[in-house]
Scaffold this active site. Structure first.
Site, PDB file in Angstrom:
ATOM      1  N   TYR A 141       0.837  -1.206   0.000  1.00 21.33           N
ATOM      2  CA  TYR A 141       0.000   0.000   0.000  1.00 21.33           C
ATOM      3  C   TYR A 141       0.871   1.255   0.000  1.00 21.33           C
ATOM      4  O   TYR A 141       1.995   1.235   0.511  1.00 21.33           O
ATOM      5  CB  TYR A 141      -0.981  -0.007   1.170  1.00 21.33           C
ATOM      6  N   ARG A 151       4.664   0.535   0.915  1.00 19.78           N
ATOM      7  CA  ARG A 151       5.162  -0.437   1.887  1.00 19.78           C
ATOM      8  C   ARG A 151       5.157  -1.832   1.272  1.00 19.78           C
ATOM      9  O   ARG A 151       4.178  -2.229   0.638  1.00 19.78           O
ATOM     10  CB  ARG A 151       4.254  -0.493   3.131  1.00 19.78           C
ATOM     11  N   HIS A 154       3.259  -6.750   4.451  1.00 13.13           N
ATOM     12  CA  HIS A 154       3.769  -7.091   5.785  1.00 13.13           C
ATOM     13  C   HIS A 154       2.610  -7.384   6.733  1.00 13.13           C
ATOM     14  O   HIS A 154       1.482  -6.951   6.510  1.00 13.13           O
ATOM     15  CB  HIS A 154       4.619  -5.941   6.345  1.00 13.13           C
TER      16      HIS A 154
END
Ligand SMILES: [Fe+2]
Length: 233
Positions: A141, A151, A154
């Site tokens: 995102y 990012r 995760h």
């Protein structure tokens, strides 16, 4: 003069107790200011006080239907600095959905929410320190940290371990993500070996045929080989 801790008038000592002489210089001399708690101040979901239920570790079964995305199994062992299992410790996770969107008021990334995915789960380690989650692979995102910032996929982890000293808040990544070199959070760790400790490994033994890929993420609380804290270079 006596300033009491809010709400603790009878169970805790006052902040100033003149009979204890050196305490007077250390304590605040004016009344404490209460800072209103705000949802923005929370660093993690609030799971409440209910005991951990069986369904809490399967993020794909928390709603009427199944969430969209790639079903995965995330499992590993929690050990201390000497490699000993840390049993009976709560492991909490939270994550975006497959489209890279969090169910959070401040997430305005124009990707769809999934009505069948909350993105939060918790479990407790067994006698060997093992934990296991079933979830959906989160999406990358954007996060506006710098131009074109994204990012890597995760999952956020939070553990308390044996004591406050072993508190860990971190993020687990997926192998070979092309966004690793561009992610300041992962790159804030100067040692590439420490970065690698945040990357899960694909595990065919954890993978269940016709069902879900398995990723192993072992966690070391404290010590030279500890799993790094997020964003604390
Ligand atoms: Fe995140």
């Amino acid at each position: 003069m006596s300033i009491l801790r809010p709400g603790e008038a009878h169970s805790q000592p006052p902040l100033i107790y003149p009979a204890y002489a050196s305490n007077v210089a250390r304590a605040p001399s004016r009344p404490l200011i209460r800072v209103p708690a705000n949802m923005v101040d929370l660093a993690a979901p609030v799971y409440g006080y209910l005991p951990i239920g069986e369904g809490d570790s399967d993020l794909t079964r928390q709603h009427a239907g199944e969430p969209l995305g790639e079903r995965i199994i995330v499992s590993g062992r929690v050990v201390d600095e000497d490699g000993r299992a840390v049993p009976q410790t709560v492991v909490e996770i939270w994550q975006s959905n497959a489209a890279g969107r969090y169910l959070h008021a401040l997430d305005d990334h124009p990707a769809p929410l999934d009505p069948n995915f909350t993105g939060a789960g918790r479990t407790i380690t067994d006698a060997e320190g093992r934990y296991r989650f079933v979830t959906i692979k989160p999406g990358a995102y954007p996060w506006r940290n710098h131009p074109n910032a994204w990012r890597p996929a995760h999952i956020h982890f939070s553990l308390f371990g044996r004591s406050f000293l072993s508190r860990l808040v971190t993020q687990m990544y997926f192998p070979n993500d092309p966004l690793f070199p561009f992610d300041p959070i992962l790159q804030s760790l100067p040692d590439p070996r420490a970065q690698q400790r945040l990357v899960s490994t694909f595990d065919l033994d954890l993978t269940e045929p016709e069902w879900a890929l398995g990723y192993r993420f072992d966690i070391v609380l404290r010590g030279r080989h500890s799993t790094p804290f997020e964003g604390r270079a």
